[in-house]
Scaffold this motif. Structure first.
Motif, PDB file in Angstrom:
ATOM      1  N   ARG A  27       0.833  -1.202   0.000  1.00 15.39           N
ATOM      2  CA  ARG A  27       0.000   0.000   0.000  1.00 15.39           C
ATOM      3  C   ARG A  27       0.872   1.259   0.000  1.00 15.39           C
ATOM      4  O   ARG A  27       0.603   2.211  -0.735  1.00 15.39           O
ATOM      5  N   ASP A  28       1.960   1.242   0.767  1.00 16.63           N
ATOM      6  CA  ASP A  28       2.867   2.386   0.810  1.00 16.63           C
ATOM      7  C   ASP A  28       3.572   2.590  -0.530  1.00 16.63           C
ATOM      8  O   ASP A  28       3.782   3.734  -0.956  1.00 16.63           O
ATOM      9  N   ARG A  29       3.926   1.499  -1.199  1.00 15.97           N
ATOM     10  CA  ARG A  29       4.570   1.628  -2.519  1.00 15.97           C
ATOM     11  C   ARG A  29       3.621   2.248  -3.527  1.00 15.97           C
ATOM     12  O   ARG A  29       4.007   3.109  -4.312  1.00 15.97           O
ATOM     13  N   LYS A  30       2.365   1.819  -3.505  1.00 17.34           N
ATOM     14  CA  LYS A  30       1.384   2.388  -4.430  1.00 17.34           C
ATOM     15  C   LYS A  30       1.155   3.854  -4.128  1.00 17.34           C
ATOM     16  O   LYS A  30       1.046   4.676  -5.018  1.00 17.34           O
ATOM     17  N   LYS A  31       1.079   4.167  -2.852  1.00 21.52           N
ATOM     18  CA  LYS A  31       0.820   5.543  -2.429  1.00 21.52           C
ATOM     19  C   LYS A  31       1.977   6.454  -2.844  1.00 21.52           C
ATOM     20  O   LYS A  31       1.776   7.571  -3.286  1.00 21.52           O
ATOM     21  N   SER A  32       3.219   5.964  -2.717  1.00 19.81           N
ATOM     22  CA  SER A  32       4.380   6.790  -3.054  1.00 19.81           C
ATOM     23  C   SER A  32       4.489   7.033  -4.545  1.00 19.81           C
ATOM     24  O   SER A  32       5.063   8.008  -5.001  1.00 19.81           O
ATOM     25  N   ARG A  33       3.952   6.129  -5.358  1.00 25.24           N
ATOM     26  CA  ARG A  33       3.951   6.335  -6.813  1.00 25.24           C
ATOM     27  C   ARG A  33       3.108   7.527  -7.227  1.00 25.24           C
ATOM     28  O   ARG A  33       3.390   8.203  -8.198  1.00 25.24           O
ATOM     29  N   TRP A  34       2.027   7.768  -6.490  1.00 24.47           N
ATOM     30  CA  TRP A  34       1.111   8.821  -6.853  1.00 24.47           C
ATOM     31  C   TRP A  34       1.508  10.187  -6.304  1.00 24.47           C
ATOM     32  O   TRP A  34       0.936  11.196  -6.660  1.00 24.47           O
ATOM     33  N   LEU A  35       2.479  10.211  -5.417  1.00 27.17           N
ATOM     34  CA  LEU A  35       2.912  11.491  -4.844  1.00 27.17           C
ATOM     35  C   LEU A  35       3.950  12.170  -5.644  1.00 27.17           C
ATOM     36  O   LEU A  35       4.615  11.858  -6.457  1.00 27.17           O
TER      37      LEU A  35
END
Length: 103
Positions: free
Chosen positions: A95-103
């Motif tokens: 979830r953190d990896r996906k979230k960091s992609r969008w930032l």
């Protein structure tokens, strides 16, 4: 996917041990408990040959089986908790990896 193969094997072994304890297979007990059980069985047999009951030996054997079952069930719960923890950590990392992609 989280690598839980080792935990899965340990869980399967713990479930098998718990099943063997519930079916009262003395092989599933520790060596000390096996020795106590043999002693209590011998005591009960000796009293039975004299046509007397042996409630103390029966209660002792029941306590051994109950304690072994409780211990095995607790071990199983711990292993299942560890497995769930590994899965939760992997999901949080994903979830953190996906979230960091969008930032």
């Amino acid at each position: 996917m989280a690598n839980t193969r080792k935990l899965d094997r340990e869980i399967a072994a713990a479930k098998q041990k718990l099943g063997r304890i519930r079916s009262q297979e003395s092989v599933a007990l520790s060596a000390g408990d096996q020795a106590k059980l043999v002693g209590l069985t011998g005591l009960a047999f000796a009293r039975a040959t004299r046509l007397k009951s042996s409630p103390m030996a029966e209660r002792g054997a029941e306590r051994i089986w109950k304690r072994a079952e409780e211990t095995a069930a607790a071990d199983l719960r711990v292993l299942e908790g560890e497995r769930q923890k590994v899965i939760d950590e992997e999901a949080a990392a994903r979830r953190d990896r996906k979230k960091s992609r969008w930032l």
